[in-house]
Scaffold this motif. Structure first.
Motif, PDB file in Angstrom:
ATOM      1  N   ASP A 184      65.991  67.356  13.118  1.00  0.00           N
ATOM      2  CA  ASP A 184      66.020  66.037  12.492  1.00  0.00           C
ATOM      3  C   ASP A 184      66.162  64.947  13.554  1.00  0.00           C
ATOM      4  O   ASP A 184      66.345  65.227  14.743  1.00  0.00           O
ATOM      5  CB  ASP A 184      67.132  65.944  11.448  1.00  0.00           C
ATOM      6  N   GLU A 185      66.087  63.708  13.107  1.00  0.00           N
ATOM      7  CA  GLU A 185      66.092  62.582  14.031  1.00  0.00           C
ATOM      8  C   GLU A 185      67.390  62.487  14.833  1.00  0.00           C
ATOM      9  O   GLU A 185      67.365  62.218  16.041  1.00  0.00           O
ATOM     10  CB  GLU A 185      65.870  61.277  13.256  1.00  0.00           C
ATOM     11  N   ARG A 211      63.327  54.694  17.975  1.00  0.00           N
ATOM     12  CA  ARG A 211      63.722  54.558  16.564  1.00  0.00           C
ATOM     13  C   ARG A 211      62.509  54.342  15.666  1.00  0.00           C
ATOM     14  O   ARG A 211      62.467  54.830  14.540  1.00  0.00           O
ATOM     15  CB  ARG A 211      64.680  53.381  16.392  1.00  0.00           C
ATOM     16  N   SER A 212      61.536  53.589  16.175  1.00  0.00           N
ATOM     17  CA  SER A 212      60.361  53.257  15.368  1.00  0.00           C
ATOM     18  C   SER A 212      59.272  54.322  15.437  1.00  0.00           C
ATOM     19  O   SER A 212      58.260  54.220  14.750  1.00  0.00           O
ATOM     20  CB  SER A 212      59.787  51.915  15.828  1.00  0.00           C
ATOM     21  N   PHE A 242      57.238  62.894  13.040  1.00  0.00           N
ATOM     22  CA  PHE A 242      57.522  63.899  12.017  1.00  0.00           C
ATOM     23  C   PHE A 242      56.346  64.068  11.048  1.00  0.00           C
ATOM     24  O   PHE A 242      56.137  65.163  10.512  1.00  0.00           O
ATOM     25  CB  PHE A 242      58.782  63.527  11.234  1.00  0.00           C
ATOM     26  N   GLU A 243      55.590  63.013  10.829  1.00  0.00           N
ATOM     27  CA  GLU A 243      54.446  63.091   9.913  1.00  0.00           C
ATOM     28  C   GLU A 243      53.343  64.011  10.435  1.00  0.00           C
ATOM     29  O   GLU A 243      52.604  64.604   9.654  1.00  0.00           O
ATOM     30  CB  GLU A 243      53.871  61.694   9.664  1.00  0.00           C
ATOM     31  N   LYS A 245      65.477  46.487  13.261  1.00  0.00           N
ATOM     32  CA  LYS A 245      64.066  46.836  13.446  1.00  0.00           C
ATOM     33  C   LYS A 245      63.556  46.258  14.758  1.00  0.00           C
ATOM     34  O   LYS A 245      63.875  45.127  15.114  1.00  0.00           O
ATOM     35  CB  LYS A 245      63.223  46.306  12.284  1.00  0.00           C
ATOM     36  N   TRP A 269      59.959  57.971  15.404  1.00  0.00           N
ATOM     37  CA  TRP A 269      60.274  59.285  14.840  1.00  0.00           C
ATOM     38  C   TRP A 269      59.499  59.566  13.557  1.00  0.00           C
ATOM     39  O   TRP A 269      58.993  60.669  13.353  1.00  0.00           O
ATOM     40  CB  TRP A 269      61.772  59.422  14.583  1.00  0.00           C
ATOM     41  N   LYS A 270      59.412  58.586  12.675  1.00  0.00           N
ATOM     42  CA  LYS A 270      58.759  58.803  11.380  1.00  0.00           C
ATOM     43  C   LYS A 270      57.333  59.312  11.570  1.00  0.00           C
ATOM     44  O   LYS A 270      56.907  60.286  10.932  1.00  0.00           O
ATOM     45  CB  LYS A 270      58.756  57.501  10.574  1.00  0.00           C
ATOM     46  N   THR A 271      56.585  58.680  12.468  1.00  0.00           N
ATOM     47  CA  THR A 271      55.201  59.089  12.714  1.00  0.00           C
ATOM     48  C   THR A 271      55.134  60.450  13.389  1.00  0.00           C
ATOM     49  O   THR A 271      54.270  61.275  13.069  1.00  0.00           O
ATOM     50  CB  THR A 271      54.480  58.033  13.561  1.00  0.00           C
TER      51      THR A 271
END
Length: 220
Positions: free
Chosen positions: A66-67, A51-52, A58-59, A142, A54-56
């Protein structure tokens, strides 16, 4: 030296040597969707749940996925590529837990892994009976380095944070325990180049937990 009331363990990288397997499995899965993590420092992945991450991911990648899609397929991939924990259990873990139980410490487990993974490792290592509380990072919005998992574990153990000792290995886990106002001993990292400087002390092996605590009991 401080006399602690509770000892709280991380799981992966502390009680079971699973971090390298997790990293390679994530890498292999993402490659199936033309996603690369080579440009992200490996220590970023240690002690983290997906979960923590995916953002990186995708960057640093252009992707049509998508996630939600990737998460669903990663869960299936993990089922098809399970880890054999039997050869990865830390050899000294059971002795350490027995020592702590004999000497009246409350014992907690606070891991970013899912409850199913935690229970599988506890069963494989025959650890279940030693823990007063077992907490999964999936219980929280989180994950580490957010300190909530450690704050929650201490509250369930009914021990003040300053009387808790955390055994960790990852940067994220050490930061979480540090921000929870707990003492942290870092199991020395020899593989991933993690920054463990926030830890109060370091141990080369898990068995050193007993030696250091015994010293504190004698001094106390």
């Amino acid at each position: 030296m401080q006399r602690f009331e509770a000892i709280i363990f991380d799981l992966d990288g502390v009680l079971v040597d699973s971090e390298e397997f997790y990293y390679q499995r994530r890498k292999a899965f993402l490659k199936n969707y033309n996603l690369s993590i080579e440009q992200i420092p490996i220590q970023f992945f240690i002690g983290a749940d997906m979960r923590s991450l995916w953002k990186t991911i995708f960057e640093v990648n252009d992707t049509i996925y998508d996630e939600a899609f990737l998460t669903e397929h990663y869960l299936k991939y993990k089922e098809e590529h399970p880890i054999d924990y039997s050869n990865l259990i830390e050899p000294d873990a059971k002795k350490v837990l027995q020592y702590l139980k004999r000497n009246g410490y409350k014992i907690g487990l606070a891991s970013s892994s899912t409850t199913a993974v935690i229970q599988e490792v506890l069963k494989e290592g025959q650890f279940t009976s030693y823990f007063d509380i077992v907490v999964s990072g999936t219980q929280f919005e989180k994950s580490k380095p957010n300190p909530e998992i450690y704050e929650y574990t201490a509250s369930k153990l009914e021990v003040k944070p300053e009387n808790c000792l955390v055994i960790e290995d990852s940067e994220k886990g050490i930061r979480a325990a540090y921000d929870a106002k707990m003492s942290v001993w870092a199991l020395k990292d020899l593989h991933f180049g993690m920054d463990q400087r926030l830890a109060d002390d370091s141990i080369a092996t898990l068995s050193e937990v007993c030696k250091k605590l015994q010293l504190s009991e004698e001094v106390g």
